[in-house]
Scaffold this motif. Structure first.
Motif, short mmCIF file in Angstrom:
data_model
loop_
_atom_site.label_atom_id
_atom_site.label_comp_id
_atom_site.label_asym_id
_atom_site.label_seq_id
_atom_site.Cartn_x
_atom_site.Cartn_y
_atom_site.Cartn_z
N TYR A 184 0.14 -4.78 9.56
CA TYR A 184 -0.10 -3.87 8.45
C TYR A 184 0.07 -2.41 8.89
CZ TYR A 184 -2.73 -0.81 5.43
OH TYR A 184 -3.09 0.27 4.66
N THR A 185 -0.58 -2.03 9.99
CA THR A 185 -0.54 -0.62 10.41
C THR A 185 0.86 -0.20 10.83
OG1 THR A 185 -1.32 -1.23 12.63
CG2 THR A 185 -2.98 -0.47 11.05
N ILE A 186 1.59 -1.09 11.48
CA ILE A 186 2.99 -0.77 11.84
C ILE A 186 3.82 -0.56 10.59
CG2 ILE A 186 5.10 -1.75 12.81
CD1 ILE A 186 3.34 -3.06 14.97
N SER A 187 3.64 -1.43 9.61
CA SER A 187 4.39 -1.32 8.36
C SER A 187 4.12 0.00 7.65
CB SER A 187 4.05 -2.50 7.45
OG SER A 187 4.76 -2.43 6.25
N VAL A 188 2.85 0.38 7.56
CA VAL A 188 2.50 1.65 6.91
C VAL A 188 3.09 2.83 7.69
CG1 VAL A 188 0.59 3.23 6.38
CG2 VAL A 188 0.42 0.83 5.75
N ARG A 216 -2.73 5.48 10.75
CA ARG A 216 -2.41 4.06 10.95
C ARG A 216 -1.51 3.87 12.17
NH1 ARG A 216 -5.77 5.07 8.58
NH2 ARG A 216 -6.81 4.13 6.83
N ALA A 217 -0.65 4.81 12.47
CA ALA A 217 0.16 4.73 13.69
C ALA A 217 -0.73 4.79 14.92
CB ALA A 217 1.19 5.86 13.72
N ASP A 218 -1.72 5.67 14.91
CA ASP A 218 -2.69 5.73 16.02
C ASP A 218 -3.44 4.41 16.15
OD1 ASP A 218 -2.01 8.34 16.66
OD2 ASP A 218 -3.66 9.22 15.51
N VAL A 222 0.84 -1.20 0.00
CA VAL A 222 0.00 0.00 0.00
C VAL A 222 0.87 1.25 0.00
CG1 VAL A 222 -1.65 1.35 1.36
CG2 VAL A 222 -2.00 -1.10 1.05
N ALA A 223 1.86 1.28 0.89
CA ALA A 223 2.70 2.47 1.04
C ALA A 223 3.51 2.77 -0.22
CB ALA A 223 3.63 2.31 2.24
#
Length: 159
Positions: free
Chosen positions: A95-99, A148-150, A50-51
């Motif tokens: 996923y969210t950590i990766s983004v 996504r970090a939140d 995605v990123a």
């Protein structure tokens, strides 16, 4: 490190994906450039997909949420098809950590280097748009990565 570990490509983006047709006429997805292949947290590769796909403007940064929904659903379906019965929240956390890491940590540095007129980088040739358009897209992605970090912090508190 505490996420379930899976084999990761670790450089998944649209420029490393090709569609081919098998001898029987079926479509086949081929991934290129396995130089960084190795273990990684479940969900991490789709964060990269995605990123990086939106960073390179292979997908419109303004539609990153739509891309996220499609890729996340497909990844979960693939995991389930392969027999994985784990907690979907772990996938979402990876996923969210990766983004957050790909876009939130590295994007500001890339913007400072790539968009500086003194850098000598031909932004228009590299991204197919002006430096101002690239910056606007990257601002959208920076905001997305902070969200996504939140989400990752909230998931970590629940898991």
């Amino acid at each position: 490190d505490q996420l379930p570990q899976v084999l990761c490509h670790n450089d998944s983006h649209r420029r490393n994906l090709l569609w081919s047709v098998t001898e029987s006429g079926d479509p086949e997805l081929i991934m290129l450039d396995w130089a960084f292949c190795g273990p990684g947290g479940v969900g991490m590769d789709i964060g990269d997909l995605v990123a990086a796909s939106t960073y390179f403007f292979d997908s419109d940064p303004a539609k990153v949420g739509e891309l996220e929904r499609i890729i996340f659903a497909g990844y979960l379906a693939g995991l389930r098809h392969a027999g994985w019965a784990g907690d979907e929240r772990l996938v979402r956390l990876g996923y969210t950590i990766s983004v957050a890491l790909r876009l939130g940590v590295t994007l500001p540095g890339w913007a400072a280097v790539m968009l500086d007129p003194a850098s000598g980088v031909n932004v228009a040739a590299m991204y197919g748009r002006s430096a101002e358009e690239v910056l606007a897209g990257w601002v959208t992605l920076a905001e997305f990565s902070l969200d996504r970090a939140d989400e990752a912090r909230q998931l970590m508190a629940k898991l």
